[in-house]
Design an enzyme around this catalytic site. Structure first.
Site, short mmCIF file in Angstrom:
data_model
loop_
_atom_site.label_atom_id
_atom_site.label_comp_id
_atom_site.label_asym_id
_atom_site.label_seq_id
_atom_site.Cartn_x
_atom_site.Cartn_y
_atom_site.Cartn_z
N ASN A 1 -35.16 23.42 25.63
CA ASN A 1 -34.96 23.73 24.21
C ASN A 1 -34.59 25.20 24.12
OD1 ASN A 1 -35.22 24.28 21.50
ND2 ASN A 1 -37.43 23.93 21.41
N TRP A 2 -33.31 25.47 23.88
CA TRP A 2 -32.85 26.86 23.85
C TRP A 2 -33.28 27.58 22.57
CZ3 TRP A 2 -27.25 27.73 26.16
CH2 TRP A 2 -27.27 27.41 27.52
N LYS A 3 -33.80 26.85 21.60
CA LYS A 3 -34.16 27.44 20.29
C LYS A 3 -32.96 28.24 19.74
CE LYS A 3 -38.94 27.27 21.63
NZ LYS A 3 -40.30 27.75 21.42
N HIS B 1 -40.37 19.73 15.87
CA HIS B 1 -40.91 20.83 16.67
C HIS B 1 -41.86 21.65 15.79
CE1 HIS B 1 -41.17 24.59 18.85
NE2 HIS B 1 -40.80 23.91 19.93
N GLU C 1 -42.16 24.67 15.31
CA GLU C 1 -41.50 25.73 14.54
C GLU C 1 -40.85 25.17 13.28
OE1 GLU C 1 -39.29 27.25 17.88
OE2 GLU C 1 -41.18 27.92 18.75
N GLU D 1 -46.97 19.22 22.39
CA GLU D 1 -46.83 20.66 22.52
C GLU D 1 -47.93 21.34 21.71
OE1 GLU D 1 -42.56 21.89 23.65
OE2 GLU D 1 -42.68 21.78 21.49
N GLY E 1 -44.66 29.61 23.77
CA GLY E 1 -44.18 30.99 23.76
C GLY E 1 -45.17 32.01 24.29
N SER F 1 -45.24 26.72 27.37
CA SER F 1 -45.39 27.65 28.49
C SER F 1 -45.25 26.99 29.86
CB SER F 1 -46.73 28.40 28.39
OG SER F 1 -46.74 29.21 27.24
N GLY G 1 -39.14 25.68 26.77
CA GLY G 1 -38.46 26.64 25.92
C GLY G 1 -37.83 27.76 26.74
P1 PGA Z 1 -42.04 27.60 25.63
O1 PGA Z 1 -41.56 26.71 24.40
O2 PGA Z 1 -41.71 26.82 26.90
O3 PGA Z 1 -41.24 28.86 25.52
O4 PGA Z 1 -43.50 27.82 25.48
C1 PGA Z 1 -41.71 25.31 24.42
C2 PGA Z 1 -41.20 24.73 23.13
O5 PGA Z 1 -41.39 25.35 22.09
O6 PGA Z 1 -40.58 23.65 23.12
#
Ligand code: PGA
Length: 248
Positions: free
Chosen positions: A11-13, A98, A100, A166, A172, A207, A228
């Protein structure tokens, strides 16, 4: 429940530019034939999906999107992107719900479900994200929160979907749940899904990095990962994929 083929999704966000899409060819060359036994997916930002899919077309890397409209039909919804458009651009999967999106954009379980169903209508496989916040966990509400999110967010229409567990507090940062905790929640999700889906894969996200991936993949009930930060560079993402026991 055991799934036949693991899925490891990046997931490149809201990171990256078209110049970064070279990472996809690099990733494909690093993982080589491993993608015959593991589904490898990259979800770049929406404006890059079509070019990413074009660049990945002769590789085994699959392309997905990070979100889609809750409305399936073409309609007057300025700024929204439909699942059908993403499928047309070459996406095969789409992440929905997600944390977010749930937190920053206020998406409810009902909205997430509508997005998952719109994805299925367009022929995409939705990856439905669930997970508890730090305070929900501290308050002993992990099981209740995750079970409710599963019950209320997964599509009702039938079809193939993926769930990503998640924990919000693990995204993050550097902290992850213990392997036993991950296994417990995956077991709970599997039981909550029982009778409602045929072999939905359950991913862990939060993470995941090249150092902890091998252990996490070994936890019972983990069918892959949603990654991520560590998915942005082919070096790290391929190291995560190659850490899966199916790769050896
Ligand atoms: P992260 O994000 O691997 O940077 O913790 C995972 C995600 O939000 O899908």
């Amino acid at each position: 429940m055991a799934a036949s083929k693991p899925l490891i999704a990046g997931n490149w966000k809201m990171f990256g530019r078209q110049a970064d899409l070279g990472e996809i060819a690099l990733l494909a060359s690093r993982v080589g034939r491993v993608s015959e036994v593991i589904d490898v997916l990259v979800c770049p930002p929406a404006p890059m999906v079509a070019v990413a899919a074009w660049r990945a077309k002769d590789t085994s890397v699959l392309i997905g999107a990070q979100d889609c409209s809750a409305v399936a039909a073409d309609s007057a919804r300025t700024g929204d992107v439909s699942a059908a458009m993403l499928a047309d651009a070459g996406a095969r999967y789409v992440i929905v719900g997600h944390s977010e999106r749930r937190t920053i954009f206020g998406e409810t379980d009902a909205v997430v479900r509508a997005k998952a169903e719109a994805a299925l209508t367009a022929g995409l496989i939705p990856i439905v994200c669930v997970g508890e916040t730090h305070s929900e966990r501290a308050g002993g509400r992990l099981g209740e929160v995750v079970a409710r999110q599963i019950q209320d967010s997964i599509p009702q229409t039938g079809g193939t979907f993926v769930v990503a567990y998640e924990p919000v507090w693990a995204i993050g940062g550097n902290a992850t749940p213990t392997l036993a905790e991950i296994a417990d929640v995956h077991d709970l999700i599997g039981k909550t899904l029982a009778g409602r889906s045929m072999g939905a894969r359950i991913l862990y996200g939060g993470s995941v990095n090249p150092k902890n991936a091998g252990e996490i993949f070994g936890a019972p009930g983990v069918d892959g990962a949603l990654v991520g930060r560590a998915s942005l560079k082919a070096d790290d993402f391929s190291a995560i994929i190659l850490a899966h026991p199916a790769a050896s």
